[in-house]
Design a protein around this motif. Structure first.
Motif, mmCIF file in Angstrom:
data_model
loop_
_atom_site.group_PDB
_atom_site.id
_atom_site.type_symbol
_atom_site.label_atom_id
_atom_site.label_comp_id
_atom_site.label_asym_id
_atom_site.label_seq_id
_atom_site.Cartn_x
_atom_site.Cartn_y
_atom_site.Cartn_z
ATOM 1 N N LEU A 328 85.743 -13.753 60.990
ATOM 2 C CA LEU A 328 86.436 -13.173 62.131
ATOM 3 C C LEU A 328 86.091 -11.694 62.311
ATOM 4 O O LEU A 328 85.877 -11.222 63.435
ATOM 5 N N ARG A 329 86.008 -10.967 61.200
ATOM 6 C CA ARG A 329 85.741 -9.524 61.292
ATOM 7 C C ARG A 329 84.348 -9.238 61.826
ATOM 8 O O ARG A 329 84.144 -8.300 62.601
ATOM 9 N N TYR A 330 83.361 -10.059 61.432
ATOM 10 C CA TYR A 330 81.980 -9.794 61.830
ATOM 11 C C TYR A 330 81.462 -10.732 62.924
ATOM 12 O O TYR A 330 80.290 -10.648 63.300
ATOM 13 N N GLY A 331 82.306 -11.628 63.425
ATOM 14 C CA GLY A 331 81.889 -12.495 64.515
ATOM 15 C C GLY A 331 80.857 -13.536 64.110
ATOM 16 O O GLY A 331 79.943 -13.848 64.886
ATOM 17 N N VAL A 332 80.981 -14.087 62.896
ATOM 18 C CA VAL A 332 80.057 -15.117 62.409
ATOM 19 C C VAL A 332 80.741 -16.483 62.557
ATOM 20 O O VAL A 332 81.894 -16.638 62.154
ATOM 21 N N ASN A 333 80.045 -17.467 63.135
ATOM 22 C CA ASN A 333 80.691 -18.756 63.400
ATOM 23 C C ASN A 333 80.262 -19.875 62.457
ATOM 24 O O ASN A 333 80.687 -21.016 62.632
ATOM 25 N N ASP A 334 79.417 -19.571 61.469
ATOM 26 C CA ASP A 334 78.991 -20.593 60.509
ATOM 27 C C ASP A 334 79.115 -20.031 59.104
ATOM 28 O O ASP A 334 78.375 -19.127 58.710
ATOM 29 N N LEU A 335 80.058 -20.578 58.340
ATOM 30 C CA LEU A 335 80.329 -20.073 56.988
ATOM 31 C C LEU A 335 79.118 -20.169 56.074
ATOM 32 O O LEU A 335 78.920 -19.336 55.182
ATOM 33 N N ARG A 336 78.255 -21.197 56.301
ATOM 34 C CA ARG A 336 77.119 -21.426 55.411
ATOM 35 C C ARG A 336 76.131 -20.275 55.415
ATOM 36 O O ARG A 336 75.378 -20.079 54.459
ATOM 37 N N LEU A 337 76.112 -19.479 56.471
ATOM 38 C CA LEU A 337 75.189 -18.342 56.540
ATOM 39 C C LEU A 337 75.444 -17.337 55.418
ATOM 40 O O LEU A 337 74.524 -16.668 54.955
ATOM 41 N N PHE A 338 76.695 -17.234 54.970
ATOM 42 C CA PHE A 338 77.029 -16.278 53.919
ATOM 43 C C PHE A 338 76.434 -16.674 52.569
ATOM 44 O O PHE A 338 76.232 -15.820 51.710
ATOM 45 N N PHE A 339 76.150 -17.967 52.384
ATOM 46 C CA PHE A 339 75.728 -18.442 51.065
ATOM 47 C C PHE A 339 74.328 -19.035 51.059
ATOM 48 O O PHE A 339 73.905 -19.594 50.050
ATOM 49 N N ASP A 340 73.597 -18.920 52.169
ATOM 50 C CA ASP A 340 72.216 -19.426 52.218
ATOM 51 C C ASP A 340 71.231 -18.490 51.527
ATOM 52 O O ASP A 340 70.100 -18.880 51.251
ATOM 53 N N GLY A 341 71.631 -17.247 51.289
ATOM 54 C CA GLY A 341 70.745 -16.289 50.615
ATOM 55 C C GLY A 341 69.652 -15.737 51.509
ATOM 56 O O GLY A 341 68.628 -15.256 51.009
ATOM 57 N N ASP A 342 69.828 -15.784 52.827
ATOM 58 C CA ASP A 342 68.824 -15.248 53.756
ATOM 59 C C ASP A 342 69.013 -13.738 53.858
ATOM 60 O O ASP A 342 69.987 -13.261 54.448
ATOM 61 N N VAL A 343 68.055 -12.987 53.292
ATOM 62 C CA VAL A 343 68.180 -11.529 53.265
ATOM 63 C C VAL A 343 68.186 -10.942 54.673
ATOM 64 O O VAL A 343 68.833 -9.923 54.932
ATOM 65 N N ARG A 344 67.493 -11.601 55.602
ATOM 66 C CA ARG A 344 67.479 -11.099 56.982
ATOM 67 C C ARG A 344 68.882 -11.097 57.572
ATOM 68 O O ARG A 344 69.246 -10.173 58.312
#
Length: 350
Positions: A328-344
């Motif tokens: 909610l704070r950063y406007g991200v709609n897919d939780l999996r993005l936090f744990f995919d390890g994508d440095v970009r």
């Protein structure tokens, strides 16, 4: 030009023409080898008189030294040429910009956890930490969860080796066990005062950390984070829960016009219980009700399992998902993005 001068001149010319160390060694053999021209001249001195040997020998030595000097000079020249070729092949263009190592940063969920701890710390809450492999008693039984509750089934809980059939070990499904652990230790420290009827300091603690459930989609992860909160005292009411959590949400989202709704619900460890929804008055989420936490007055059975008298001590508990708050704070709609390890993706939060 006599014979020896001609020999030296010829040797220098051949050495100069040698393009490789191997060619140079072949040329050396023709002059200084066992059958070389200098060696043959030395062998021919056997037929000379003593005086002639002195004169001839001295002249041959001078010629030999000149050939050896020419050989040494050419060897050095070839070695220098090889070094220069190597340096040129391995040259580093220092005019190019260097390869900078990117600056690291905290994970967005770690930033959220730090923010949560700082806000509740300003309200006098301690931070508790504990094991991620829990016993069934701390994870379920002490929290008044019935034996037939769906959360105990293999569909929701990761059970691990150890324990027993009646008291298995598991990956904690929430951080509420830390509320019990912290409260039990708090009561032990003040047992003498409690037994003397003097009371004890209030229990005010949050327990952030990793938790595990068998669930995975855009808004759920098998590993996720929770932050449970507990406030136990002799006069802690539902009104205190509303004030504390409203103040937390408005501080966390930096929005004074944030509206909270406490919606009646059910949890085995609280009674009465309420889901907490928030509504933004502006921005892309304006007007929508968003669930952020569960809460309620601590159930008397849970207070009793802490070693306290529920007739005297009362309080509230809440549990929220830092992952959801981060979204909610950063406007991200897919939780999996936090744990995919994508440095970009993660580098945006530095």
């Amino acid at each position: 030009m006599n014979e020896l001068d001609s020999l030296v001149h010829s040797a220098r010319a051949e050495f100069a023409q040698a393009a490789t160390p191997a060619e140079l060694e072949n040329a050396k053999a023709r002059y200084l080898g066992k059958a070389g021209r200098i060696t043959e001249l030395m062998k021919g001195m056997g037929a000379l008189s003593v005086d002639e040997k002195k004169t001839r020998g001295a002249a041959i030595n001078v010629a030999k030294q000149a050939v050896e000097a020419a050989l040494t000079e050419r060897r050095q020249a070839l070695a220098d040429a090889e070094l220069q070729a190597q340096l040129k092949a391995e040259a580093l263009d220092v005019s190019l910009p260097g390869r900078q190592r990117g600056a690291g940063g905290l994970h967005p969920v770690s930033l959220t956890l730090e923010r949560i701890e700082a806000i509740f710390g300003s309200m006098g809450f301690e931070v508790a930490d504990g094991p991620e492999i829990e016993s069934d008693w701390f994870n379920f039984t002490a929290l008044n969860t019935p034996e037939d509750h769906p959360a105990r089934s293999m569909h929701d809980t990761f059970y691990v080796e150890g324990g027993s059939a009646k008291a298995p070990n598991l990956l904690r499904t929430h951080t509420s066990p830390m509320q019990i652990r912290h409260a039990v230790q708090h009561v032990k420290r003040h047992r003498a005062a409690l037994d003397a009827g003097q009371g004890m300091p209030e229990i005010r603690v949050i327990a952030p950390g990793r938790t595990y459930r068998v669930d995975s989609d855009a808004t759920h992860s098998p590993m996720f984070h929770q932050c449970e909160g507990l406030w136990i005292g002799e006069n802690v009411s539902f009104k205190d829960l509303k004030v504390v959590f409203t103040d937390f949400c408005r501080t966390f989202f930096e929005s004074e016009d944030l509206v909270l709704r406490f919606r009646p619900s059910f949890f085995p460890f609280t009674e009465p219980s309420a889901e907490i929804d928030i509504q933004f008055q502006s921005g892309p989420l304006a007007g929508r009700w968003l669930e952020v936490a569960g809460s309620g007055q601590v159930h008397p059975n849970v207070v009793r399992n802490m070693g306290l008298d529920p007739e005297r001590y009362i309080g509230f508990a809440f549990g929220m998902g830092p992952d959801r708050l981060t979204m909610l704070r950063y406007g991200v709609n897919d939780l999996r993005l936090f744990f995919d390890g994508d440095v970009r993706f993660l580098s945006q939060f530095r």
